[in-house]
Every structure is written in structure tokens, then in C-alpha cells.
Design a protein around this motif. Structure first.
Motif, PDB file in Angstrom:
ATOM      1  N   ASN A 237      -5.786 -17.887   5.889  1.00 43.99           N
ATOM      2  CA  ASN A 237      -5.207 -17.005   4.871  1.00 43.99           C
ATOM      3  C   ASN A 237      -5.022 -15.586   5.387  1.00 43.99           C
ATOM      4  OD1 ASN A 237      -5.258 -19.184   3.150  1.00 43.99           O
ATOM      5  ND2 ASN A 237      -7.082 -18.531   2.071  1.00 43.99           N
ATOM      6  N   LEU A 238      -6.004 -15.091   6.094  1.00 42.58           N
ATOM      7  CA  LEU A 238      -5.915 -13.725   6.612  1.00 42.58           C
ATOM      8  C   LEU A 238      -4.847 -13.606   7.698  1.00 42.58           C
ATOM      9  CD1 LEU A 238      -9.718 -12.947   6.604  1.00 42.58           C
ATOM     10  CD2 LEU A 238      -7.985 -11.867   5.151  1.00 42.58           C
ATOM     11  N   ARG A 239      -4.687 -14.645   8.494  1.00 41.37           N
ATOM     12  CA  ARG A 239      -3.604 -14.630   9.486  1.00 41.37           C
ATOM     13  C   ARG A 239      -2.245 -14.597   8.797  1.00 41.37           C
ATOM     14  NH1 ARG A 239      -6.760 -18.868  12.410  1.00 41.37           N
ATOM     15  NH2 ARG A 239      -7.935 -17.724  13.969  1.00 41.37           N
ATOM     16  N   ARG A 240      -2.158 -15.305   7.694  1.00 36.91           N
ATOM     17  CA  ARG A 240      -0.908 -15.308   6.925  1.00 36.91           C
ATOM     18  C   ARG A 240      -0.657 -13.911   6.332  1.00 36.91           C
ATOM     19  NH1 ARG A 240       3.446 -18.157   7.475  1.00 36.91           N
ATOM     20  NH2 ARG A 240       4.574 -18.295   5.536  1.00 36.91           N
ATOM     21  N   ALA A 241      -1.716 -13.260   5.877  1.00 35.06           N
ATOM     22  CA  ALA A 241      -1.583 -11.892   5.363  1.00 35.06           C
ATOM     23  C   ALA A 241      -1.114 -10.952   6.472  1.00 35.06           C
ATOM     24  CB  ALA A 241      -2.908 -11.405   4.787  1.00 35.06           C
ATOM     25  N   ILE A 242      -1.648 -11.125   7.659  1.00 35.14           N
ATOM     26  CA  ILE A 242      -1.248 -10.297   8.798  1.00 35.14           C
ATOM     27  C   ILE A 242       0.213 -10.571   9.169  1.00 35.14           C
ATOM     28  CG2 ILE A 242      -1.646  -9.883  11.262  1.00 35.14           C
ATOM     29  CD1 ILE A 242      -4.660 -10.418  10.610  1.00 35.14           C
ATOM     30  N   HIS A 243       0.630 -11.807   9.048  1.00 31.74           N
ATOM     31  CA  HIS A 243       2.028 -12.150   9.309  1.00 31.74           C
ATOM     32  C   HIS A 243       2.958 -11.344   8.399  1.00 31.74           C
ATOM     33  CE1 HIS A 243       5.717 -14.504   9.663  1.00 31.74           C
ATOM     34  NE2 HIS A 243       5.720 -14.594   8.345  1.00 31.74           N
ATOM     35  N   TRP A 244       2.619 -11.245   7.133  1.00 32.79           N
ATOM     36  CA  TRP A 244       3.469 -10.548   6.169  1.00 32.79           C
ATOM     37  C   TRP A 244       3.313  -9.035   6.241  1.00 32.79           C
ATOM     38  CZ3 TRP A 244       7.532 -12.453   3.992  1.00 32.79           C
ATOM     39  CH2 TRP A 244       7.636 -13.828   3.822  1.00 32.79           C
ATOM     40  N   ARG A 245       2.116  -8.555   6.582  1.00 28.92           N
ATOM     41  CA  ARG A 245       1.866  -7.110   6.634  1.00 28.92           C
ATOM     42  C   ARG A 245       1.163  -6.760   7.944  1.00 28.92           C
ATOM     43  NH1 ARG A 245      -0.671  -5.050   1.223  1.00 28.92           N
ATOM     44  NH2 ARG A 245       0.018  -3.124   2.162  1.00 28.92           N
ATOM     45  N   PRO A 246       1.888  -6.748   9.040  1.00 27.32           N
ATOM     46  CA  PRO A 246       1.254  -6.563  10.350  1.00 27.32           C
ATOM     47  C   PRO A 246       0.583  -5.209  10.560  1.00 27.32           C
ATOM     48  CG  PRO A 246       3.645  -6.608  10.566  1.00 27.32           C
ATOM     49  CD  PRO A 246       3.319  -6.944   9.147  1.00 27.32           C
ATOM     50  N   LEU A 247       0.945  -4.200   9.802  1.00 24.19           N
ATOM     51  CA  LEU A 247       0.347  -2.879   9.991  1.00 24.19           C
ATOM     52  C   LEU A 247      -0.869  -2.628   9.105  1.00 24.19           C
ATOM     53  CD1 LEU A 247       3.591  -0.733  10.308  1.00 24.19           C
ATOM     54  CD2 LEU A 247       2.194  -1.737  12.120  1.00 24.19           C
ATOM     55  N   ASP A 248      -1.163  -3.543   8.194  1.00 21.46           N
ATOM     56  CA  ASP A 248      -2.321  -3.392   7.305  1.00 21.46           C
ATOM     57  C   ASP A 248      -3.588  -3.791   8.065  1.00 21.46           C
ATOM     58  OD1 ASP A 248      -4.092  -3.201   5.233  1.00 21.46           O
ATOM     59  OD2 ASP A 248      -3.035  -4.594   3.908  1.00 21.46           O
ATOM     60  N   LEU A 249      -4.534  -2.877   8.156  1.00 18.52           N
ATOM     61  CA  LEU A 249      -5.749  -3.137   8.931  1.00 18.52           C
ATOM     62  C   LEU A 249      -6.802  -3.946   8.175  1.00 18.52           C
ATOM     63  CD1 LEU A 249      -6.228   0.293  10.708  1.00 18.52           C
ATOM     64  CD2 LEU A 249      -5.226  -1.798  11.615  1.00 18.52           C
ATOM     65  N   ARG A 250      -6.755  -3.952   6.855  1.00 20.29           N
ATOM     66  CA  ARG A 250      -7.791  -4.654   6.077  1.00 20.29           C
ATOM     67  C   ARG A 250      -7.883  -6.138   6.409  1.00 20.29           C
ATOM     68  NH1 ARG A 250      -6.342  -3.622   0.212  1.00 20.29           N
ATOM     69  NH2 ARG A 250      -4.337  -4.042   1.153  1.00 20.29           N
ATOM     70  N   PRO A 251      -6.773  -6.879   6.460  1.00 19.04           N
ATOM     71  CA  PRO A 251      -6.911  -8.299   6.815  1.00 19.04           C
ATOM     72  C   PRO A 251      -7.456  -8.497   8.225  1.00 19.04           C
ATOM     73  CG  PRO A 251      -4.696  -7.852   5.985  1.00 19.04           C
ATOM     74  CD  PRO A 251      -5.408  -6.550   6.073  1.00 19.04           C
ATOM     75  N   ARG A 252      -7.096  -7.604   9.121  1.00 21.40           N
ATOM     76  CA  ARG A 252      -7.605  -7.713  10.497  1.00 21.40           C
ATOM     77  C   ARG A 252      -9.121  -7.524  10.543  1.00 21.40           C
ATOM     78  NH1 ARG A 252      -3.341  -7.561  14.096  1.00 21.40           N
ATOM     79  NH2 ARG A 252      -1.379  -6.886  13.171  1.00 21.40           N
ATOM     80  N   MET A 253      -9.623  -6.572   9.775  1.00 20.00           N
ATOM     81  CA  MET A 253     -11.066  -6.336   9.753  1.00 20.00           C
ATOM     82  C   MET A 253     -11.804  -7.539   9.159  1.00 20.00           C
ATOM     83  SD  MET A 253     -11.331  -3.545  11.300  1.00 20.00           S
ATOM     84  CE  MET A 253     -13.039  -3.195  11.059  1.00 20.00           C
ATOM     85  N   HIS A 254     -11.266  -8.098   8.088  1.00 16.89           N
ATOM     86  CA  HIS A 254     -11.903  -9.280   7.484  1.00 16.89           C
ATOM     87  C   HIS A 254     -11.798 -10.488   8.418  1.00 16.89           C
ATOM     88  CE1 HIS A 254     -13.139  -7.949   3.493  1.00 16.89           C
ATOM     89  NE2 HIS A 254     -12.080  -7.143   3.521  1.00 16.89           N
TER      90      HIS A 254
END
Length: 77
Positions: free
Chosen positions: A53-70
Motif C-alpha cells: 500500500n505504501l509503495r502504491r502511495a509513493i507511486h501516486w505521490r513521489p515527493l511525499d515523504l510520509r509514505p517513505r518514512m512509514h
């Protein structure tokens, strides 16, 4: 939550333009939904689903750091 995120993604991708949403707004909404699904899966201890799920979030919002941290947190815990 993953099922709802996928459904939301499908609906927004197909009909978002009718609501006057540009590509950037659609990506923001969909990425936020996947991020919430990832956090919920992580809270339940399902790290594998959380990572997807978090990888999918990163796919849609690559500049958002929150999914990367989680996402990093799923490998540490």
C-alpha cells in the motif's frame, strides 16, 4: 482498507475529470487513500500489505515523504 483504496483509485481515475480534477489533484487524492491504507495495515501488524500500500502511495505521490518514512518503518519493526 486496501480494497477501498483500490476502488477509490478506480473511481477517481475513471471519473475524476468529470469532477473537474486535474491529474495532480487526482494523484493527491489517490495517494492519500493508499497512504491511509498502508498505515492501517501497519497498525494491524500486516507489514507485507502495508509495504504494498505504501509503495502504491509513493507511486501516486513521489515527493511525499510520509509514505517513505512509514515504508522504512515496516522493515525495521
Amino acid at each position: 482498507m486496501q480494497r477501498w483504496a483500490k476502488t477509490y483509485e478506480t473511481i477517481i481515475e475513471r471519473h475524476g475529470h468529470r469532477l473537474g480534477l486535474d491529474r495532480r489533484a487526482r494523484a493527491r487524492l489517490i495517494g492519500a487513500r493508499w497512504y491511509r491504507a498502508g498505515k492501517a495495515a501497519r497498525a494491524q501488524g500486516d507489514n507485507r500489505t502495508a509495504r504494498d500500500n505504501l509503495r502504491r502511495a509513493i507511486h501516486w505521490r513521489p515527493l511525499d515523504l510520509r509514505p517513505r518514512m512509514h515504508l522504512l518503518g515496516t522493515y525495521v519493526s
